[in-house]
Design a protein around this motif. Sequence first.
Motif, PDB file in Angstrom:
ATOM      1  N   CYS A   1       0.855  -1.181   0.000  1.00 35.36           N
ATOM      2  CA  CYS A   1       0.000   0.000   0.000  1.00 35.36           C
ATOM      3  C   CYS A   1       0.890   1.230   0.000  1.00 35.36           C
ATOM      4  O   CYS A   1       1.784   1.349   0.825  1.00 35.36           O
ATOM      5  CB  CYS A   1      -0.900   0.005   1.227  1.00 35.36           C
ATOM      6  N   GLY A   2       0.662   2.114  -0.942  1.00 32.35           N
ATOM      7  CA  GLY A   2       1.505   3.304  -1.051  1.00 32.35           C
ATOM      8  C   GLY A   2       1.247   4.321   0.040  1.00 32.35           C
ATOM      9  O   GLY A   2       2.061   5.196   0.283  1.00 32.35           O
ATOM     10  N   ILE A   3       0.074   4.236   0.705  1.00 32.12           N
ATOM     11  CA  ILE A   3      -0.228   5.221   1.735  1.00 32.12           C
ATOM     12  C   ILE A   3       0.401   4.786   3.049  1.00 32.12           C
ATOM     13  O   ILE A   3       1.091   5.546   3.696  1.00 32.12           O
ATOM     14  CB  ILE A   3      -1.747   5.421   1.885  1.00 32.12           C
ATOM     15  N   CYS A   4       0.129   3.523   3.447  1.00 25.28           N
ATOM     16  CA  CYS A   4       0.797   3.049   4.667  1.00 25.28           C
ATOM     17  C   CYS A   4       2.024   2.262   4.259  1.00 25.28           C
ATOM     18  O   CYS A   4       2.098   1.067   4.491  1.00 25.28           O
ATOM     19  CB  CYS A   4      -0.119   2.245   5.566  1.00 25.28           C
ATOM     20  N   ASN A   5       2.998   2.938   3.664  1.00 26.98           N
ATOM     21  CA  ASN A   5       4.171   2.209   3.177  1.00 26.98           C
ATOM     22  C   ASN A   5       5.239   2.060   4.246  1.00 26.98           C
ATOM     23  O   ASN A   5       6.339   1.659   3.971  1.00 26.98           O
ATOM     24  CB  ASN A   5       4.748   2.907   1.954  1.00 26.98           C
ATOM     25  N   PHE A   6       4.926   2.429   5.494  1.00 29.89           N
ATOM     26  CA  PHE A   6       5.884   2.155   6.566  1.00 29.89           C
ATOM     27  C   PHE A   6       5.436   0.951   7.381  1.00 29.89           C
ATOM     28  O   PHE A   6       6.253   0.206   7.885  1.00 29.89           O
ATOM     29  CB  PHE A   6       6.039   3.382   7.473  1.00 29.89           C
ATOM     30  N   CYS A   7       4.103   0.744   7.475  1.00 27.11           N
ATOM     31  CA  CYS A   7       3.638  -0.289   8.397  1.00 27.11           C
ATOM     32  C   CYS A   7       3.883  -1.695   7.857  1.00 27.11           C
ATOM     33  O   CYS A   7       4.235  -2.586   8.622  1.00 27.11           O
ATOM     34  CB  CYS A   7       2.171  -0.075   8.752  1.00 27.11           C
ATOM     35  N   HIS A   8       3.743  -1.897   6.544  1.00 24.86           N
ATOM     36  CA  HIS A   8       3.964  -3.254   6.032  1.00 24.86           C
ATOM     37  C   HIS A   8       5.421  -3.710   6.150  1.00 24.86           C
ATOM     38  O   HIS A   8       5.681  -4.775   6.701  1.00 24.86           O
ATOM     39  CB  HIS A   8       3.441  -3.385   4.609  1.00 24.86           C
ATOM     40  N   PRO A   9       6.390  -2.896   5.687  1.00 24.29           N
ATOM     41  CA  PRO A   9       7.779  -3.324   5.927  1.00 24.29           C
ATOM     42  C   PRO A   9       8.109  -3.432   7.410  1.00 24.29           C
ATOM     43  O   PRO A   9       8.890  -4.302   7.794  1.00 24.29           O
ATOM     44  CB  PRO A   9       8.622  -2.252   5.229  1.00 24.29           C
ATOM     45  N   SER A  10       7.489  -2.577   8.255  1.00 18.83           N
ATOM     46  CA  SER A  10       7.759  -2.668   9.696  1.00 18.83           C
ATOM     47  C   SER A  10       7.357  -4.034  10.240  1.00 18.83           C
ATOM     48  O   SER A  10       8.077  -4.635  11.027  1.00 18.83           O
ATOM     49  CB  SER A  10       6.974  -1.609  10.464  1.00 18.83           C
ATOM     50  N   ASN A  11       6.190  -4.478   9.785  1.00 13.35           N
ATOM     51  CA  ASN A  11       5.720  -5.775  10.235  1.00 13.35           C
ATOM     52  C   ASN A  11       6.661  -6.889   9.820  1.00 13.35           C
ATOM     53  O   ASN A  11       7.006  -7.761  10.610  1.00 13.35           O
ATOM     54  CB  ASN A  11       4.347  -6.054   9.627  1.00 13.35           C
ATOM     55  N   LEU A  12       7.086  -6.832   8.563  1.00  5.54           N
ATOM     56  CA  LEU A  12       7.992  -7.859   8.043  1.00  5.54           C
ATOM     57  C   LEU A  12       9.300  -7.836   8.825  1.00  5.54           C
ATOM     58  O   LEU A  12       9.830  -8.881   9.218  1.00  5.54           O
ATOM     59  CB  LEU A  12       8.232  -7.579   6.549  1.00  5.54           C
ATOM     60  N   VAL A  13       9.793  -6.620   9.089  1.00  2.00           N
ATOM     61  CA  VAL A  13      11.039  -6.458   9.825  1.00  2.00           C
ATOM     62  C   VAL A  13      10.897  -7.020  11.238  1.00  2.00           C
ATOM     63  O   VAL A  13      11.749  -7.769  11.711  1.00  2.00           O
ATOM     64  CB  VAL A  13      11.423  -4.958   9.847  1.00  2.00           C
ATOM     65  N   MET A  14       9.770  -6.696  11.896  1.00  2.00           N
ATOM     66  CA  MET A  14       9.582  -7.176  13.269  1.00  2.00           C
ATOM     67  C   MET A  14       9.548  -8.698  13.311  1.00  2.00           C
ATOM     68  O   MET A  14      10.131  -9.320  14.205  1.00  2.00           O
ATOM     69  CB  MET A  14       8.286  -6.607  13.847  1.00  2.00           C
ATOM     70  N   ALA A  15       8.845  -9.294  12.335  1.00  2.00           N
ATOM     71  CA  ALA A  15       8.733 -10.757  12.319  1.00  2.00           C
ATOM     72  C   ALA A  15      10.099 -11.389  12.103  1.00  2.00           C
ATOM     73  O   ALA A  15      10.492 -12.321  12.815  1.00  2.00           O
ATOM     74  CB  ALA A  15       7.762 -11.193  11.233  1.00  2.00           C
ATOM     75  N   ILE A  16      10.852 -10.877  11.136  1.00  2.00           N
ATOM     76  CA  ILE A  16      12.143 -11.507  10.825  1.00  2.00           C
ATOM     77  C   ILE A  16      13.162 -11.237  11.929  1.00  2.00           C
ATOM     78  O   ILE A  16      13.979 -12.108  12.247  1.00  2.00           O
ATOM     79  CB  ILE A  16      12.627 -11.067   9.427  1.00  2.00           C
ATOM     80  N   GLU A  17      13.084 -10.052  12.553  1.00  2.00           N
ATOM     81  CA  GLU A  17      13.988  -9.787  13.673  1.00  2.00           C
ATOM     82  C   GLU A  17      13.748 -10.773  14.804  1.00  2.00           C
ATOM     83  O   GLU A  17      14.671 -11.191  15.494  1.00  2.00           O
ATOM     84  CB  GLU A  17      13.795  -8.351  14.190  1.00  2.00           C
ATOM     85  N   GLU A  18      12.484 -11.149  14.975  1.00  2.00           N
ATOM     86  CA  GLU A  18      12.174 -12.114  16.033  1.00  2.00           C
ATOM     87  C   GLU A  18      12.728 -13.493  15.676  1.00  2.00           C
ATOM     88  O   GLU A  18      13.315 -14.167  16.523  1.00  2.00           O
ATOM     89  CB  GLU A  18      10.654 -12.175  16.232  1.00  2.00           C
TER      90      GLU A  18
END
Lengths: 406, 143
Positions: free
Chosen positions: A66-83
């Motif tokens: 989503c171009g509008i919430c383009n921070f929340c999707h990568p954030s989620n992916l980052v949080m999952a992989i960091e875990e």
Amino acid sequence: MRHDYEIAVGPIHPALKEPIMLRLTIEGEEIVDVDVIASQNHRGIEWIGMNRNNAIQSLYLAERICGICNFCHPSNLVMAIEEIADIEVPDRAQYIRVIQGELERIHSHLLWAGVAAHEIGFDSLLHYTWMVREKVMDVLEAVNGNRVTKAIIMYGGVRRDIDEEKAKLIRKMCSYYREAFNKLAKLFLEDDTIKKRTREIGILKYEDAMKLAAAGPTARASGVKKDVRQDFPYFAYPDFDVHAITPDKLLGYTVGDVYDRIVVRLLEVKQSLEIIEEALDNMPPGDIIAEKKLVKLMAKIKASEGEAVARYEAPRGEDIHYVMLKQGYEPLYSWKVRAPTYINILSWRPMLLGYQIADIPIIAASIDPCLSCTNRFAVVKDGEEKIINADYFHRLSIEKTRRLKK
Amino acid sequence: MIPKAFKRSLWVFHINSGSCNGCDIEIIAALTPRYDAERFGIKLVGSPRHADVIAFTGPVTNDMKDKVIRIIEQTPDPKVIVVIGSCGIGGGVFHESYHLAGPIDKLYPNAKYFYVPGCPPRPEAIIQAFAKAWEWLEEVEKK
């Protein structure tokens, strides 16, 4: 003899950013049944993430969900992989992430407020809100280098620091918005026309919001006190005192109508400003990323195995990513995205039932669906098909505003 | 940049064929006061039959293929399409996906195309593309 007929809204329609289709059964002016048909915007993103891309490339793909919430999707992916990969994130990076997330919330909520004004035919307010919104876009550009897609987050931290100079810009923006906020709040909350078009319109009751698991401002406007930042804080949010905002904070009571959704979003803009300023004041010094070398980082992710679920409070509600990694397999082994609009769309049914055709645009827009473009409707009556474009729809909406003004 | 005689204002119809909204919000930003494309008479219209130019975003998903072509066919000739964003031009980050029918210039070759690369492009770039399309339309009219 049947007295009702069907209106098909979409898949190309102005109040819907993603192409989606609504089938409404109408009796006279009243909406008696609603059906939602989705999937027109399916681009196979999860498939690409699981087959073509490696984990770092998928980050930029996630940005384009989503171009509008383009921070929340990568954030989620980052949080999952960091875990999964057990990556420790420096404190400073967590604070920068919070600031980025809140900047995005401001831009998204102002964008929505403009669209909502447009949907009730109040175009001068759309232009005013979007003019005010340009301030946060300027700051996003100064901080990240791009207006919309930011490419700021990275596994183990962020890619660009917020130094003194940038912090000054952000502080300036905050004071600008404090002033603008009062004017916006007056325009949106005290204007008679807006009140008439949004009060007691598109009500989502507390029970319905709970039953349909509505998320974000849509749920909060119905009095459901849920916010991932409050319930399951991520990033540096445990350091902040974030509380779910419900309309009774301002008004003393909750109705759950479109007006309440405006109240919640406006108050959230104010809340975001507070969080940004607090984060800037308390930002700890130190590194902004755990592992600077991408090859090393990639090797670490490739060597790890496991699964994780990440939750993030996006401007539209709770966003969830499920990620599974397998040792030696470069792309994500499994990736499931559940965006907030996906569940909020269900609340269209209780919201629309019993209201008029002219209320469809504002009710549909009130959950802030990832909205988009073209405006066409097909009205099917007695087997004959007649195409009605959104102009007609928009005109109906404007006419209703005029009627109310008289 | 703008043709000498404003014979008519440029009306734009916006089609989203499955883009991420990034370009779509930049199109609206181009119309609102900061960039204010409406001062040139460029405005979004609600029906493809009124449009001189199509603002096209998105890589065209399989579901949207027929619908997009149907809408383009409803616009008057000559058909001018401004493709906004990298994914509309060549698939962008979504290329190789199993659910893409696009890009649009392969699906519908009988039109004049203008491309605005970027993910998403800036509003200035979008306005420039429309100015170019406008110049081209004026040329066609002269002939």
